[in-house]
Write an enzyme that holds these catalytic residues in place. Structure first.
Site, PDB file in Angstrom:
ATOM      1  N   LYS A  23      12.215 -12.343  99.346  1.00 63.56           N
ATOM      2  CA  LYS A  23      12.112 -11.073  98.623  1.00 63.56           C
ATOM      3  C   LYS A  23      10.680 -10.556  98.632  1.00 63.56           C
ATOM      4  CE  LYS A  23      14.451 -12.489  94.937  1.00 63.56           C
ATOM      5  NZ  LYS A  23      15.007 -12.517  93.565  1.00 63.56           N
TER       6      LYS A  23
ATOM      7  N   GLU B 191      17.086 -13.194  89.810  1.00 66.38           N
ATOM      8  CA  GLU B 191      15.849 -12.795  89.145  1.00 66.38           C
ATOM      9  C   GLU B 191      15.636 -11.326  89.482  1.00 66.38           C
ATOM     10  OE1 GLU B 191      11.151 -14.042  89.127  1.00 66.38           O
ATOM     11  OE2 GLU B 191      12.573 -15.323  90.158  1.00 66.38           O
TER      12      GLU B 191
ATOM     13  N   ARG C 171      21.147 -22.707 101.871  1.00 68.32           N
ATOM     14  CA  ARG C 171      20.851 -21.273 101.847  1.00 68.32           C
ATOM     15  C   ARG C 171      21.379 -20.603 103.097  1.00 68.32           C
ATOM     16  NH1 ARG C 171      16.556 -20.376  98.257  1.00 68.32           N
ATOM     17  NH2 ARG C 171      16.234 -18.213  98.813  1.00 68.32           N
TER      18      ARG C 171
HETATM   19  P1  ATP Z   1      12.843 -16.065  94.688  1.00 68.67           P
HETATM   20  O1  ATP Z   1      12.237 -16.434  95.988  1.00 68.67           O
HETATM   21  O2  ATP Z   1      12.287 -14.830  94.070  1.00 68.67           O
HETATM   22  O3  ATP Z   1      13.116 -17.190  93.727  1.00 68.67           O
HETATM   23  P2  ATP Z   1      15.619 -16.171  95.298  1.00 68.67           P
HETATM   24  O4  ATP Z   1      15.970 -15.791  96.687  1.00 68.67           O
HETATM   25  O5  ATP Z   1      15.771 -17.548  94.830  1.00 68.67           O
HETATM   26  O6  ATP Z   1      14.217 -15.582  95.114  1.00 68.67           O
HETATM   27  P3  ATP Z   1      17.069 -15.308  92.977  1.00 68.67           P
HETATM   28  O7  ATP Z   1      17.174 -13.941  92.440  1.00 68.67           O
HETATM   29  O8  ATP Z   1      16.437 -16.338  92.124  1.00 68.67           O
HETATM   30  O9  ATP Z   1      16.355 -15.190  94.350  1.00 68.67           O
HETATM   31  O10 ATP Z   1      18.474 -15.784  93.480  1.00 68.67           O
HETATM   32  C1  ATP Z   1      19.669 -15.692  92.734  1.00 68.67           C
HETATM   33  C2  ATP Z   1      20.661 -16.674  93.257  1.00 68.67           C
HETATM   34  O11 ATP Z   1      20.911 -16.441  94.636  1.00 68.67           O
HETATM   35  C3  ATP Z   1      20.158 -18.101  93.146  1.00 68.67           C
HETATM   36  O12 ATP Z   1      21.216 -18.904  92.663  1.00 68.67           O
HETATM   37  C4  ATP Z   1      19.798 -18.477  94.536  1.00 68.67           C
HETATM   38  O13 ATP Z   1      19.985 -19.847  94.750  1.00 68.67           O
HETATM   39  C5  ATP Z   1      20.742 -17.622  95.377  1.00 68.67           C
HETATM   40  N1  ATP Z   1      20.154 -17.324  96.677  1.00 68.67           N
HETATM   41  C6  ATP Z   1      18.990 -16.707  96.924  1.00 68.67           C
HETATM   42  N2  ATP Z   1      18.742 -16.648  98.238  1.00 68.67           N
HETATM   43  C7  ATP Z   1      19.780 -17.241  98.859  1.00 68.67           C
HETATM   44  C8  ATP Z   1      20.117 -17.497 100.228  1.00 68.67           C
HETATM   45  N3  ATP Z   1      19.320 -17.137 101.226  1.00 68.67           N
HETATM   46  N4  ATP Z   1      21.287 -18.123 100.486  1.00 68.67           N
HETATM   47  C9  ATP Z   1      22.098 -18.486  99.481  1.00 68.67           C
HETATM   48  N5  ATP Z   1      21.843 -18.282  98.186  1.00 68.67           N
HETATM   49  C10 ATP Z   1      20.696 -17.659  97.861  1.00 68.67           C
HETATM   50 MG    MG Z   2      14.992 -17.957  92.592  1.00 65.33          MG
END
Ligand code: ATP
Ligand code: MG
Length: 565
Positions: free
Chosen positions: A278, A41, A268
């Protein structure tokens, strides 16, 4: 990269996800195609947690001869920004992955998603609900109690259709109506209880402008985007596991043939002494607690890059922690271990004195410069050697001299001998101390010409070897010593305390007047070195030829492990 259909044959351990992929290929699912996507995102910079997802999404595609799309999940018009889009692309490339021409945006599918919603309405699988959000939410029930049906649930399709079109034309206020999928208010899975799939938002979108007044919810957009792109394996983090029945339900409504994307969830990445949210990282930036998203203390990829991390070390770390179904918090010292291991074999070793103390070698000829030859990296002969000027006046590290040394201090002290690395053995004859401040101002030594490194005929043995820099040739530099940003292992996970309370007041110490060997004059931003006996350092973007600036990437050893013991 080499296509390898069955690494199990080679005896390599594979993650459960990789095993699913291997099995799907064997079964000929989706004609044996492997197609993944990374769906950020664009509402912030990528962090090391995202790297875990990127390595899996792109890594699996590469390994199994498939493709991986980059898809910006830009369904929320209010939080997103082009600045983020550009940084995300830069960071993925830096990590070593490429999406070729497959750069997509969920917003590109707004038209098709709208059509799908219309189709669901026509088939009696969606309805417009006029109730406010809080009422809808209380009717949802609890995990142990079924939900209650909305009074609008059995609205005729024709009426729903009319209202949905008018929602999109901007006739209704935000929050006054939503479109819901008609699934099952008694489902044990809360996400199946007539989830909201469209809401009214009257903000301009960074790509579609004012074309839409209704926007799809994440769950409605995500799986469908997967379907439109022909994604076979939709890899995401564990919190989406409970969304999977909805993902499947929607995919079943949409699909016309055998092809169906499969969602698989993994744990994660969480790291000690930092945080991955974020929103909170944005707060640190906005409140000026760090110097931007790429501050070397941030867990962002641009921050790690500026700190001196390499993509290789990050990928290696991700490999080490692996993919499971269990939430855990990974020790940041493992990441630090990965960067030390990588830089140890790859970067040249140089002399840098952070806290200089002047030493005069009284029997060395005035005005003479002797070039001594030093090995750039003993781990890698091909990195060659370099010449470093040695003169009568040099700097050593202040802590390498003691007036009254304790037992077993093998460095310099009155009457003792040490080796200057690559040069000679020197003996401390006297020193000059400022009587007012108590500070040692200069140390006087003699050298033994017979002890030159590589040609020592003296038979002398000393226990200490020091790094040094010639006074006349020294490069004056600023060095930024970075440490962990938080003093708490899990700063954002404390119920009663705000994470700000745990910010490490010593996470940045700026040293000026550091003395570096002259070969570093031509170093460019992000060039990396081992300052011998001190740690790994890299040139900062702020560095100029007249004022070099270096960041400490990592010390040579893990100092925290000792503190915590
Ligand atoms: P938000 O809290 O804004 O939803 P997010 O951390 O989920 O943020 P995205 O930009 O939606 O951020 O994440 C893009 C991809 O990265 C998604 O597939 C998400 O599952 C993965 N991702 C995000 N944070 C992690 C993490 N800490 N470990 C592994 N994968 C992650
Ligand atoms: Mg997300």
């Amino acid at each position: 990269m080499e296509k390898n259909q069955d690494p199990a044959v080679k005896g390599e351990p594979v993650s459960f996800i990789e095993q699913f992929i291997i099995d799907d290929i064997k079964e000929g699912k989706n004609n044996g195609r492997i197609h993944t996507r990374f769906p950020p995102e664009p509402n912030g910079y990528l962090h090391i947690g995202h790297a875990k997802a990127i390595c899996l999404d792109f890594g699996m595609a590469l390994k199994y001869g498939g493709k991986c799309n980059l898809r910006f999940d830009d369904t929320n018009p209010v939080k997103e920004d082009v600045e983020y889009v550009d940084s995300i692309k830069e960071d993925i490339h830096w990590l070593g992955f490429d999406w070729e021409d497959r750069e997509y945006y969920a917003s590109d599918y707004f038209g098709r998603l709208f059509e799908f919603a219309v189709d669901l309405i026509k088939r009696g699988f969606a309805y417009v609900d006029d109730q406010p959000a809080d009422v809808i939410s209380t009717q949802k029930g609890t995990p142990t109690q079924p939900g209650a049906e909305s009074p609008f649930r059995s609205r005729p399709a024709k009426e729903n259709l009319d209202l949905f079109y008018r929602m999109n034309e901007g006739e209704f206020e935000e929050g006054s109506r939503v479109l819901r999928a008609k699934i099952d208010m008694t489902s044990p899975n809360m996400h199946m209880r007539d989830p909201i799939i469209y809401r009214i938002i009257k903000s301009a979108h960074h790509r579609t402008g004012n074309a839409w007044n209704v926007y799809p919810m994440y769950d409605f957009a995500h799986g469908q985007s997967d379907y439109f792109e022909g994604i076979t394996h939709s890899l995401c983090t564990l919190e989406f596991e409970v969304h999977r029945p909805l993902y499947d339900w929607l995919a079943d409504q949409l699909r016309t043939g055998d092809y169906k994307p499969r969602q698989i969830e993994f744990n994660r990445l969480n790291l000690t002494y930092t945080m991955m949210s974020k929103r909170k990282l944005l707060e640190l930036v906005q409140e000026g607690r760090v110097n931007g998203w790429d501050d070397p203390r941030m867990p962002t990829l641009c921050g790690l890059r500026r700190r001196g991390y390499t993509p290789e070390a990050i990928r290696r770390f991700i490999d080490l922690i692996g993919y499971t179904k269990v939430e855990a918090i990974n020790d940041v010292s493992l990441l630090e271990h990965a960067i030390r291991e990588d830089l140890n074999v790859r970067v040249p070793r140089v002399f840098g004195v952070l806290d200089p103390l002047k030493v005069v070698i009284t029997n060395f000829p005035v005005g003479m410069t002797e070039d001594v030859e030093l090995v750039n990296n003993p781990e890698d002969e091909s990195m060659g050697t370099r010449k470093v000027p040695f003169t009568r006046e040099i700097y050593i590290e202040r802590e390498d001299f003691m007036e009254n040394p304790p037992h077993k201090f093998f460095r310099l002290a009155p009457g003792t001998e040490v080796r200057l690395k690559g040069a000679y053995i020197i003996k401390c004859e006297s020193f000059n101390k400022n009587n007012k401040t108590g500070i040692i101002e200069e140390v006087y030594c003699t050298y033994d010409p017979a002890t030159r490194s590589g040609g020592d005929t003296s038979g002398k043995k000393v226990k200490g070897t020091l790094h040094w820099v010639s006074v006349k040739h020294a490069l004056d530099a600023e060095v930024r010593l970075y440490d962990r940003l938080f003093v708490h292992e899990d700063p954002a996970g404390q119920k009663d305390d705000d994470y700000r309370k745990f910010i490490n007041p010593e996470s940045l110490r700026i040293l000026s007047g550091c003395k570096l060997e002259p070969s570093l004059k031509s170093a460019k931003p992000l060039d990396k070195f081992q300052f011998q006996r001190l740690g790994y350092f890299c040139v900062d973007y702020d560095s100029t030829e007249s004022k070099p600036v270096f960041n400490r990437t990592a010390s040579l050893k893990d100092t925290w492990a000792k503190i915590n013991r």
